[in-house]
Design a protein around this motif. Structure first.
Motif, PDB file in Angstrom:
ATOM      1  N   GLU A  98     -12.834   6.249   4.391  1.00  0.00           N
ATOM      2  CA  GLU A  98     -14.003   6.645   4.203  1.00  0.00           C
ATOM      3  C   GLU A  98     -14.381   7.870   4.543  1.00  0.00           C
ATOM      4  OE1 GLU A  98     -16.592   3.642   5.628  1.00  0.00           O
ATOM      5  OE2 GLU A  98     -15.745   2.072   4.813  1.00  0.00           O
ATOM      6  N   HIS A  99     -13.630   8.340   5.818  1.00  0.00           N
ATOM      7  CA  HIS A  99     -13.983   9.740   6.629  1.00  0.00           C
ATOM      8  C   HIS A  99     -12.992  11.036   6.440  1.00  0.00           C
ATOM      9  CE1 HIS A  99     -16.730   7.138   8.331  1.00  0.00           C
ATOM     10  NE2 HIS A  99     -16.030   5.970   8.751  1.00  0.00           N
ATOM     11  N   ILE A 100     -11.785  10.606   5.738  1.00  0.00           N
ATOM     12  CA  ILE A 100     -10.814  11.488   5.941  1.00  0.00           C
ATOM     13  C   ILE A 100     -11.266  12.753   4.999  1.00  0.00           C
ATOM     14  CG2 ILE A 100      -9.609  10.568   3.718  1.00  0.00           C
ATOM     15  CD1 ILE A 100      -7.175  11.695   4.948  1.00  0.00           C
ATOM     16  N   SER A 101     -10.819  13.889   5.522  1.00  0.00           N
ATOM     17  CA  SER A 101     -11.200  15.354   4.974  1.00  0.00           C
ATOM     18  C   SER A 101     -10.313  15.748   3.987  1.00  0.00           C
ATOM     19  CB  SER A 101     -11.367  16.483   6.166  1.00  0.00           C
ATOM     20  OG  SER A 101     -12.458  15.910   6.847  1.00  0.00           O
ATOM     21  N   LEU A 102     -10.674  15.638   2.749  1.00  0.00           N
ATOM     22  CA  LEU A 102      -9.741  15.889   1.628  1.00  0.00           C
ATOM     23  C   LEU A 102      -9.332  17.440   1.517  1.00  0.00           C
ATOM     24  CD1 LEU A 102     -10.670  13.513  -1.322  1.00  0.00           C
ATOM     25  CD2 LEU A 102      -8.877  13.114   0.584  1.00  0.00           C
ATOM     26  N   ASP A 103      -8.307  17.799   1.593  1.00  0.00           N
ATOM     27  CA  ASP A 103      -7.905  19.346   1.391  1.00  0.00           C
ATOM     28  C   ASP A 103      -7.187  19.418   0.081  1.00  0.00           C
ATOM     29  OD1 ASP A 103      -6.523  21.978   1.419  1.00  0.00           O
ATOM     30  OD2 ASP A 103      -7.353  21.933   3.309  1.00  0.00           O
ATOM     31  N   GLU A 104      -7.708  20.311  -0.979  1.00  0.00           N
ATOM     32  CA  GLU A 104      -7.182  20.532  -2.133  1.00  0.00           C
ATOM     33  C   GLU A 104      -5.737  20.944  -2.266  1.00  0.00           C
ATOM     34  OE1 GLU A 104      -8.676  25.154  -3.058  1.00  0.00           O
ATOM     35  OE2 GLU A 104      -9.663  23.452  -4.165  1.00  0.00           O
ATOM     36  N   ASN A 105      -5.291  21.278  -0.887  1.00  0.00           N
ATOM     37  CA  ASN A 105      -3.829  21.890  -0.720  1.00  0.00           C
ATOM     38  C   ASN A 105      -2.773  20.514  -0.647  1.00  0.00           C
ATOM     39  OD1 ASN A 105      -4.115  24.711  -1.777  1.00  0.00           O
ATOM     40  ND2 ASN A 105      -5.264  24.825   0.565  1.00  0.00           N
ATOM     41  N   ASN A 106      -3.579  19.469  -0.208  1.00  0.00           N
ATOM     42  CA  ASN A 106      -2.659  18.169  -0.057  1.00  0.00           C
ATOM     43  C   ASN A 106      -2.681  17.279  -1.171  1.00  0.00           C
ATOM     44  OD1 ASN A 106      -2.255  18.984   2.861  1.00  0.00           O
ATOM     45  ND2 ASN A 106      -4.264  18.428   3.268  1.00  0.00           N
ATOM     46  N   ARG A 107      -1.761  16.445  -1.153  1.00  0.00           N
ATOM     47  CA  ARG A 107      -1.576  15.342  -1.935  1.00  0.00           C
ATOM     48  C   ARG A 107      -1.898  13.893  -1.195  1.00  0.00           C
ATOM     49  NH1 ARG A 107       3.828  15.085  -4.885  1.00  0.00           N
ATOM     50  NH2 ARG A 107       2.677  13.541  -6.377  1.00  0.00           N
ATOM     51  N   TYR A 108      -2.862  13.091  -1.771  1.00  0.00           N
ATOM     52  CA  TYR A 108      -3.174  11.950  -1.022  1.00  0.00           C
ATOM     53  C   TYR A 108      -3.006  10.737  -1.931  1.00  0.00           C
ATOM     54  CZ  TYR A 108      -6.049  15.183   1.967  1.00  0.00           C
ATOM     55  OH  TYR A 108      -6.365  16.229   2.644  1.00  0.00           O
ATOM     56  N   PHE A 109      -2.465   9.613  -1.057  1.00  0.00           N
ATOM     57  CA  PHE A 109      -2.217   8.565  -1.384  1.00  0.00           C
ATOM     58  C   PHE A 109      -2.639   7.139  -0.571  1.00  0.00           C
ATOM     59  CE2 PHE A 109       1.119  11.548  -3.000  1.00  0.00           C
ATOM     60  CZ  PHE A 109       1.251  11.017  -4.565  1.00  0.00           C
ATOM     61  N   SER A 110      -3.266   6.319  -1.197  1.00  0.00           N
ATOM     62  CA  SER A 110      -3.841   5.098  -0.170  1.00  0.00           C
ATOM     63  C   SER A 110      -2.623   3.966  -0.343  1.00  0.00           C
ATOM     64  CB  SER A 110      -5.086   4.658  -0.985  1.00  0.00           C
ATOM     65  OG  SER A 110      -5.467   3.331  -0.255  1.00  0.00           O
ATOM     66  N   LEU A 111      -2.477   3.425   0.979  1.00  0.00           N
ATOM     67  CA  LEU A 111      -1.791   2.330   1.211  1.00  0.00           C
ATOM     68  C   LEU A 111      -2.555   0.981   1.684  1.00  0.00           C
ATOM     69  CD1 LEU A 111       1.395   3.960   3.067  1.00  0.00           C
ATOM     70  CD2 LEU A 111       1.103   3.079   0.508  1.00  0.00           C
ATOM     71  N   VAL A 112      -4.007   1.362   1.379  1.00  0.00           N
ATOM     72  CA  VAL A 112      -4.734   0.263   1.766  1.00  0.00           C
ATOM     73  C   VAL A 112      -4.980  -0.918   0.779  1.00  0.00           C
ATOM     74  CG1 VAL A 112      -7.296  -0.244   2.377  1.00  0.00           C
ATOM     75  CG2 VAL A 112      -6.405   1.879   2.922  1.00  0.00           C
ATOM     76  N   ASP A 113      -4.688  -1.850   1.077  1.00  0.00           N
ATOM     77  CA  ASP A 113      -4.652  -3.291   0.070  1.00  0.00           C
ATOM     78  C   ASP A 113      -5.868  -3.971   0.474  1.00  0.00           C
ATOM     79  OD1 ASP A 113      -3.894  -5.686  -1.155  1.00  0.00           O
ATOM     80  OD2 ASP A 113      -2.078  -5.895  -0.286  1.00  0.00           O
ATOM     81  N   ILE A 114      -6.392  -4.141  -0.975  1.00  0.00           N
ATOM     82  CA  ILE A 114      -7.894  -4.666  -0.884  1.00  0.00           C
ATOM     83  C   ILE A 114      -7.666  -6.346  -1.085  1.00  0.00           C
ATOM     84  CG2 ILE A 114      -8.699  -2.519  -2.027  1.00  0.00           C
ATOM     85  CD1 ILE A 114      -8.969  -3.967  -4.568  1.00  0.00           C
ATOM     86  N   PHE A 115      -6.468  -6.834  -0.966  1.00  0.00           N
ATOM     87  CA  PHE A 115      -6.197  -8.355  -1.139  1.00  0.00           C
ATOM     88  C   PHE A 115      -6.408  -8.972   0.349  1.00  0.00           C
ATOM     89  CE2 PHE A 115      -4.724  -6.928  -5.045  1.00  0.00           C
ATOM     90  CZ  PHE A 115      -4.755  -7.985  -5.968  1.00  0.00           C
ATOM     91  N   SER A 116      -7.077  -9.884   0.496  1.00  0.00           N
ATOM     92  CA  SER A 116      -7.142 -10.607   1.955  1.00  0.00           C
ATOM     93  C   SER A 116      -5.796 -11.630   1.650  1.00  0.00           C
ATOM     94  CB  SER A 116      -8.403 -11.146   2.232  1.00  0.00           C
ATOM     95  OG  SER A 116      -9.194  -9.928   2.527  1.00  0.00           O
ATOM     96  N   ASP A 117      -4.851 -11.529   1.937  1.00  0.00           N
ATOM     97  CA  ASP A 117      -3.759 -12.447   1.540  1.00  0.00           C
ATOM     98  C   ASP A 117      -3.636 -13.942   2.289  1.00  0.00           C
ATOM     99  OD1 ASP A 117      -1.875 -10.915  -0.144  1.00  0.00           O
ATOM    100  OD2 ASP A 117      -1.831  -9.521   1.312  1.00  0.00           O
ATOM    101  N   ASN A 118      -4.445 -14.047   3.349  1.00  0.00           N
ATOM    102  CA  ASN A 118      -4.930 -15.141   4.101  1.00  0.00           C
ATOM    103  C   ASN A 118      -6.211 -15.428   4.436  1.00  0.00           C
ATOM    104  OD1 ASN A 118      -2.136 -16.196   4.990  1.00  0.00           O
ATOM    105  ND2 ASN A 118      -1.908 -14.058   6.293  1.00  0.00           N
ATOM    106  N   GLU A 119      -7.022 -15.138   3.170  1.00  0.00           N
ATOM    107  CA  GLU A 119      -8.280 -15.584   3.316  1.00  0.00           C
ATOM    108  C   GLU A 119      -8.790 -16.251   1.863  1.00  0.00           C
ATOM    109  OE1 GLU A 119     -11.179 -12.585   4.858  1.00  0.00           O
ATOM    110  OE2 GLU A 119      -9.984 -12.065   6.403  1.00  0.00           O
ATOM    111  N   LYS A 120      -8.094 -17.058   1.593  1.00  0.00           N
ATOM    112  CA  LYS A 120      -8.327 -17.722   0.298  1.00  0.00           C
ATOM    113  C   LYS A 120      -8.442 -17.182  -1.048  1.00  0.00           C
ATOM    114  CE  LYS A 120      -8.072 -21.568   2.590  1.00  0.00           C
ATOM    115  NZ  LYS A 120      -7.145 -22.795   2.134  1.00  0.00           N
ATOM    116  N   GLY A 121      -7.598 -15.914  -1.001  1.00  0.00           N
ATOM    117  CA  GLY A 121      -7.402 -15.051  -2.268  1.00  0.00           C
ATOM    118  C   GLY A 121      -8.684 -14.147  -2.334  1.00  0.00           C
ATOM    119  N   LYS A 122      -9.349 -13.888  -1.367  1.00  0.00           N
ATOM    120  CA  LYS A 122     -10.391 -12.861  -1.416  1.00  0.00           C
ATOM    121  C   LYS A 122      -9.864 -11.620  -1.720  1.00  0.00           C
ATOM    122  CE  LYS A 122     -13.914 -15.356   1.955  1.00  0.00           C
ATOM    123  NZ  LYS A 122     -14.540 -15.168   2.844  1.00  0.00           N
ATOM    124  N   ILE A 123     -10.504 -10.601  -2.447  1.00  0.00           N
ATOM    125  CA  ILE A 123     -10.401  -9.323  -2.814  1.00  0.00           C
ATOM    126  C   ILE A 123     -11.831  -8.348  -2.506  1.00  0.00           C
ATOM    127  CG2 ILE A 123      -9.904  -7.572  -4.574  1.00  0.00           C
ATOM    128  CD1 ILE A 123      -8.623  -9.697  -6.131  1.00  0.00           C
TER     129      ILE A 123
END
Length: 388
Positions: A98-123
């Motif tokens: 949410e807060h990262i400052s994007l620089d056009e000279n960098n490449r960005y990839f998200s490793l954030v998983d939106i699945f809650s694997d132990n909360e009854k299958g919530k996304i």
């Protein structure tokens, strides 16, 4: 010109050396994946096409340290860092995204998983929308590293990866398929792990074709915690070196080495862990090859077996309602727990050997499998915890 050795020639020679005609009973070994492994390969049922990577060469990823800015080109970020330029950045925290400052000279990839694997299958659909709004090259992570560390089989890991990707397409549409990044953990079974990476490429490509696409998965591979121990941490270095090698040869697009010390880790142990990647890349250049396992009869056969069995399990999961539905009723947790207990029993019995734990020296058991695992939860468990 060398004379070709036929399978019959090989069998005759081995029968003489072993002094028995029943050589396959002696030479065969069980494996946790229930794959058919032959002691000798002289062909493969059907050759696979070259399985490409997304990236030209595998990124060697380090945890961020200010001192590494000059010489490291790919970072795993858990905190916001400004003024980075010409770097490949893997964002590892939802709040940071949410807060990262994007620089056009960098490449960005998200490793954030939106699945809650132990909360009854919530996304977390809202988080998924926020991630997709970011100017990242890959916005949605399908994390199956947790499942590997929890003791899931390779077939379970691959089928779960596809099932989670399917859930994402149902929520956000097929257009996000090329925005997905897979995060995987690799264990000690060297050739099987090479084949697991390659099988994921086959499977995801087949999955994308269901939507009229022809996509190659972006794979972020890290070393596992599952086989690591607190005792003799230098042994962990050997294990993680093999895991990193398998990831590069299998064709991962990025690799990351977790700290080899399970206790008292520090900046020095983190640096040593990262430099394993440097040694492999610069001494053997295996990070630049495109599908180095192609043409190996053994690897090709394992790859196809893993892909076929995983696709079958994925189809079965979909028929039963999909990944989230099976989490809600506890099926995924139960099946992973059964597999994990089986693997733990192999360690306890000595069928799976971990140097410094149940071999050289042999430590005393202090925990039972029942104390270590919870059938209703997917949680990371180290095999060595039984003896620590």
């Amino acid at each position: 010109m060398f004379k070709k050795t036929s399978l019959q020639d090989w069998e005759t020679l081995v029968q003489k050396q072993l002094k028995t005609e029943d050589i396959y009973t002696i030479l065969s070994e069980d494996n946790l994946e229930n794959l058919s492994v032959k002691p000798y390969y002289d062909s493969v049922k059907s050759s696979l096409a070259n399985l490409p990577k997304v990236e030209e060469s595998t990124h060697l990823v380090s945890s961020y340290h200010e001192s590494a800015e000059e010489n490291v080109f790919a970072f795993l970020l858990n905190n916001n860092v400004e003024d980075l330029t010409e770097k490949v950045i893997f964002v590892n925290d939802a709040n940071l995204s949410e807060h990262i400052s994007l620089d056009e000279n960098n490449r960005y990839f998200s490793l954030v998983d939106i699945f809650s694997d132990n909360e009854k299958g919530k996304i977390n659909v809202q988080l998924g929308k926020e991630l997709l709004s970011k100017n990242f090259e890959r916005n949605l992570c399908v994390d199956i590293s947790l499942h590997q560390n929890a003791g899931a089989s390779m077939i379970q890991q691959l089928s779960i990866g596809l099932a989670k990707a399917k859930e994402l397409t149902e929520i956000f549409g097929a257009e996000i398929i090329n925005k997905i990044i897979f995060k995987v953990s690799l264990g000690s079974n060297y050739f099987f792990e090479i084949s697991k990476i390659r099988a994921l490429k086959l499977l995801f490509n087949q999955f994308s074709k269901e939507f009229g696409l022809d996509e190659t998965p972006f794979i972020f591979a890290e070393t596992t915690f599952r086989n690591k121990s607190k005792n003799d941490p230098e042994n962990n270095l050997i294990r993680s070196t093999l895991e990193l090698s398998a990831a590069m040869i299998g064709g991962a697009d990025a690799v990351f080495s977790n700290d080899y010390k399970m206790e008292n880790s520090d900046s020095v142990s983190e640096e040593i862990s990262f430099k394993q990647q440097i040694v492999l890349a610069y001494e053997s250049i295996i990070n630049v090859f495109n599908d180095a396992g192609n043409g190996s009869y053994y690897v090709e056969d394992l790859t196809q077996q893993l892909a076929e069995k995983s696709w079958k399990l994925f189809r079965e999961m979909e028929e039963k309602g999909g990944y989230c539905e099976l989490l809600k009723i506890g099926t995924i947790q139960t099946e992973i727990n059964e597999q994990a207990m089986k693997e733990q029993n192999w360690v306890e019995e000595g069928k799976t050997k971990i140097i410094g734990v149940n071999l050289y020296p042999k430590l005393e058991k202090v925990k039972s499998s029942e104390e270590m695992y919870a059938g209703n939860e997917i949680k990371a468990v180290r095999l060595a915890e039984m003896f620590e």
